[in-house]
Design a protein around this motif. Structure first.
Motif, PDB file in Angstrom:
ATOM      1  N   LYS A 241       4.132 -15.906 -12.082  1.00 40.14           N
ATOM      2  CA  LYS A 241       3.450 -17.190 -11.087  1.00 40.14           C
ATOM      3  C   LYS A 241       2.604 -15.434  -9.822  1.00 40.14           C
ATOM      4  CE  LYS A 241       3.096 -21.012  -8.503  1.00 40.14           C
ATOM      5  NZ  LYS A 241       3.356 -21.915  -8.806  1.00 40.14           N
ATOM      6  N   LYS A 242       3.591 -15.029  -9.590  1.00 38.94           N
ATOM      7  CA  LYS A 242       3.260 -14.256  -8.617  1.00 38.94           C
ATOM      8  C   LYS A 242       2.573 -13.099  -9.200  1.00 38.94           C
ATOM      9  CE  LYS A 242       6.648 -11.777  -6.249  1.00 38.94           C
ATOM     10  NZ  LYS A 242       8.071 -11.309  -5.610  1.00 38.94           N
ATOM     11  N   ILE A 243       3.234 -12.594 -10.849  1.00 34.99           N
ATOM     12  CA  ILE A 243       1.771 -11.485 -11.673  1.00 34.99           C
ATOM     13  C   ILE A 243       0.385 -12.518 -11.455  1.00 34.99           C
ATOM     14  CG2 ILE A 243       1.468 -10.388 -13.466  1.00 34.99           C
ATOM     15  CD1 ILE A 243       5.050 -10.066 -13.991  1.00 34.99           C
ATOM     16  N   VAL A 244       0.362 -12.988 -11.475  1.00 33.56           N
ATOM     17  CA  VAL A 244      -1.446 -14.013 -11.968  1.00 33.56           C
ATOM     18  C   VAL A 244      -0.985 -14.195 -10.828  1.00 33.56           C
ATOM     19  CG1 VAL A 244      -2.118 -16.645 -12.846  1.00 33.56           C
ATOM     20  CG2 VAL A 244      -0.696 -15.049 -14.254  1.00 33.56           C
TER      21      VAL A 244
ATOM     22  N   SER B 268     -10.270 -11.875  -6.001  1.00 37.60           N
ATOM     23  CA  SER B 268     -11.130 -12.298  -4.664  1.00 37.60           C
ATOM     24  C   SER B 268     -11.413 -11.297  -3.733  1.00 37.60           C
ATOM     25  CB  SER B 268      -9.862 -13.379  -4.641  1.00 37.60           C
ATOM     26  OG  SER B 268      -8.753 -12.867  -3.965  1.00 37.60           O
ATOM     27  N   SER B 269     -10.600 -10.452  -3.759  1.00 38.94           N
ATOM     28  CA  SER B 269     -10.952  -9.502  -2.407  1.00 38.94           C
ATOM     29  C   SER B 269     -11.095  -8.646  -2.363  1.00 38.94           C
ATOM     30  CB  SER B 269      -9.555  -9.091  -1.867  1.00 38.94           C
ATOM     31  OG  SER B 269      -9.042  -8.220  -2.862  1.00 38.94           O
ATOM     32  N   ASP B 270     -12.066  -8.212  -3.773  1.00 44.04           N
ATOM     33  CA  ASP B 270     -12.799  -7.561  -3.822  1.00 44.04           C
ATOM     34  C   ASP B 270     -12.557  -5.930  -3.536  1.00 44.04           C
ATOM     35  OD1 ASP B 270     -15.346  -9.218  -4.574  1.00 44.04           O
ATOM     36  OD2 ASP B 270     -15.766  -9.178  -3.036  1.00 44.04           O
ATOM     37  N   LYS B 271     -11.286  -5.861  -4.277  1.00 46.76           N
ATOM     38  CA  LYS B 271     -10.354  -4.618  -4.083  1.00 46.76           C
ATOM     39  C   LYS B 271     -10.914  -4.044  -6.006  1.00 46.76           C
ATOM     40  CE  LYS B 271      -6.268  -5.913  -1.590  1.00 46.76           C
ATOM     41  NZ  LYS B 271      -5.115  -6.751  -1.588  1.00 46.76           N
TER      42      LYS B 271
ATOM     43  N   LYS C 254      -5.028 -12.863 -21.041  1.00 47.45           N
ATOM     44  CA  LYS C 254      -4.417 -14.221 -22.133  1.00 47.45           C
ATOM     45  C   LYS C 254      -3.269 -15.223 -21.663  1.00 47.45           C
ATOM     46  CE  LYS C 254      -2.848 -14.595 -26.403  1.00 47.45           C
ATOM     47  NZ  LYS C 254      -1.918 -14.773 -27.047  1.00 47.45           N
ATOM     48  N   TYR C 255      -2.907 -15.168 -20.722  1.00 43.97           N
ATOM     49  CA  TYR C 255      -1.672 -15.523 -20.082  1.00 43.97           C
ATOM     50  C   TYR C 255      -2.878 -16.725 -19.348  1.00 43.97           C
ATOM     51  CZ  TYR C 255       2.519 -17.558 -17.876  1.00 43.97           C
ATOM     52  OH  TYR C 255       2.995 -18.983 -16.680  1.00 43.97           O
ATOM     53  N   ILE C 256      -3.565 -16.371 -18.266  1.00 41.37           N
ATOM     54  CA  ILE C 256      -4.161 -16.925 -17.832  1.00 41.37           C
ATOM     55  C   ILE C 256      -4.871 -17.552 -17.967  1.00 41.37           C
ATOM     56  CG2 ILE C 256      -5.772 -16.504 -15.853  1.00 41.37           C
ATOM     57  CD1 ILE C 256      -4.512 -13.821 -15.007  1.00 41.37           C
ATOM     58  N   HIS C 257      -5.698 -17.492 -19.570  1.00 45.18           N
ATOM     59  CA  HIS C 257      -6.645 -18.708 -20.117  1.00 45.18           C
ATOM     60  C   HIS C 257      -5.899 -19.650 -20.596  1.00 45.18           C
ATOM     61  CE1 HIS C 257      -9.270 -14.580 -21.120  1.00 45.18           C
ATOM     62  NE2 HIS C 257      -9.663 -14.440 -20.069  1.00 45.18           N
ATOM     63  N   GLU C 258      -4.983 -19.097 -21.555  1.00 41.23           N
ATOM     64  CA  GLU C 258      -4.285 -20.157 -21.959  1.00 41.23           C
ATOM     65  C   GLU C 258      -3.082 -21.028 -20.715  1.00 41.23           C
ATOM     66  OE1 GLU C 258      -1.421 -18.051 -24.395  1.00 41.23           O
ATOM     67  OE2 GLU C 258      -2.854 -17.550 -26.009  1.00 41.23           O
ATOM     68  N   GLU C 259      -2.833 -20.562 -20.260  1.00 39.81           N
ATOM     69  CA  GLU C 259      -2.601 -21.353 -18.621  1.00 39.81           C
ATOM     70  C   GLU C 259      -3.390 -22.888 -18.013  1.00 39.81           C
ATOM     71  OE1 GLU C 259       0.499 -22.149 -16.412  1.00 39.81           O
ATOM     72  OE2 GLU C 259       1.204 -21.283 -18.926  1.00 39.81           O
ATOM     73  N   ILE C 260      -4.842 -21.860 -17.589  1.00 42.68           N
ATOM     74  CA  ILE C 260      -5.720 -23.177 -17.718  1.00 42.68           C
ATOM     75  C   ILE C 260      -6.305 -23.750 -18.503  1.00 42.68           C
ATOM     76  CG2 ILE C 260      -8.327 -22.855 -16.867  1.00 42.68           C
ATOM     77  CD1 ILE C 260      -8.016 -20.291 -15.522  1.00 42.68           C
TER      78      ILE C 260
ATOM     79  N   ARG D 195      -9.680 -24.622  -9.809  1.00 42.08           N
ATOM     80  CA  ARG D 195     -11.173 -23.957  -9.039  1.00 42.08           C
ATOM     81  C   ARG D 195     -10.877 -22.758  -8.738  1.00 42.08           C
ATOM     82  NH1 ARG D 195      -8.883 -28.822  -6.589  1.00 42.08           N
ATOM     83  NH2 ARG D 195      -8.219 -28.598  -4.603  1.00 42.08           N
ATOM     84  N   GLU D 196      -9.303 -23.185  -8.018  1.00 38.30           N
ATOM     85  CA  GLU D 196      -9.259 -21.597  -6.859  1.00 38.30           C
ATOM     86  C   GLU D 196      -9.134 -20.188  -8.099  1.00 38.30           C
ATOM     87  OE1 GLU D 196      -9.375 -21.168  -4.442  1.00 38.30           O
ATOM     88  OE2 GLU D 196      -9.982 -23.804  -3.737  1.00 38.30           O
ATOM     89  N   TRP D 197      -8.276 -20.573  -9.114  1.00 36.69           N
ATOM     90  CA  TRP D 197      -8.677 -19.803 -10.562  1.00 36.69           C
ATOM     91  C   TRP D 197      -9.851 -19.634 -11.229  1.00 36.69           C
ATOM     92  CZ3 TRP D 197      -3.888 -19.700 -13.944  1.00 36.69           C
ATOM     93  CH2 TRP D 197      -2.501 -19.191 -13.044  1.00 36.69           C
TER      94      TRP D 197
END
Length: 190
Positions: A7-10, A18-21, A55-61, A98-100
């Motif tokens: 979760k920290k990594i995601v 989101s910060s345009d870094k 891939k993990y983010i996609h699946e989590e969502i 919505r945030e992700w």
């Protein structure tokens, strides 16, 4: 512990995006720095590369969204109600992420997100339409489904890209109004 670190990594990935870094591909070093853990810890214990993170983010969502879609949207042979079922069952679940999703739709950090969605929803929709022998479009069923998916994703991404997206109980009415019109009719209000 593993789940918390993931979760920290995601969250680090999403903060960077989101910060345009970044204006493109992220590195494990950037992610590790933002998450406050070592690159080696990410690589050895969690994700081999950034593609695994996405891939993990996609699946989590999408796991819950796809489940709701399969169980509630593609269950009635009356295709004229498909978008009403999307508005009723799917929009509230999408809103929970919505945030992700705002970040995925509005940054260049994950260029595979829309393809992932298309790949996940294309086959079930094609199967549903073919099983119910539905297609009144002058296009092939496959072409019609591609347009429908793209149009639906576009509407949802515009909704979630707002600073404060409407609650799904309100947006569902807007969604149904927009989805039932052609793009030209939205522009040309004579």
């Amino acid at each position: 512990m593993v789940k918390d670190t993931r979760k920290k990594i995601v969250n680090a990935v999403l903060r960077i995006a989101s910060s345009d870094k970044t204006k493109g591909k992220l590195t494990l070093a950037e992610i590790a720095n933002e998450a406050g853990i070592s690159r080696q810890a990410i690589y050895q214990k969690h994700f081999k590369n950034t593609e695994e993170i996405f891939k993990y983010i996609h699946e989590e969502i999408d796991n819950k969204i796809l489940s709701v879609f399969s169980e509630n949207v593609l269950t009635d042979p009356n295709v004229s109600l498909i978008y009403e079922r999307v508005a009723t069952y799917l929009l509230p679940v999408i809103y929970d992420y919505r945030e992700w999703l705002k970040i995925l739709y509005n940054s260049e950090v994950d260029l595979k997100w829309r393809k992932y969605l298309f790949d996940n929803y294309y086959t079930p929709i094609i199967t549903y339409l073919e099983e119910n022998k539905i297609n009144v479009s002058p296009l092939t069923t496959k072409q019609t489904v591609r347009i429908s998916i793209d149009y639906t994703i576009s509407i949802i991404s515009v909704w979630l890209s707002e600073d404060v997206p409407m609650h799904p109980s309100i947006f569902s009415k807007v969604f149904l109004e927009v989805i039932n019109k052609s793009p030209i009719s939205l522009i040309n209000r004579k």
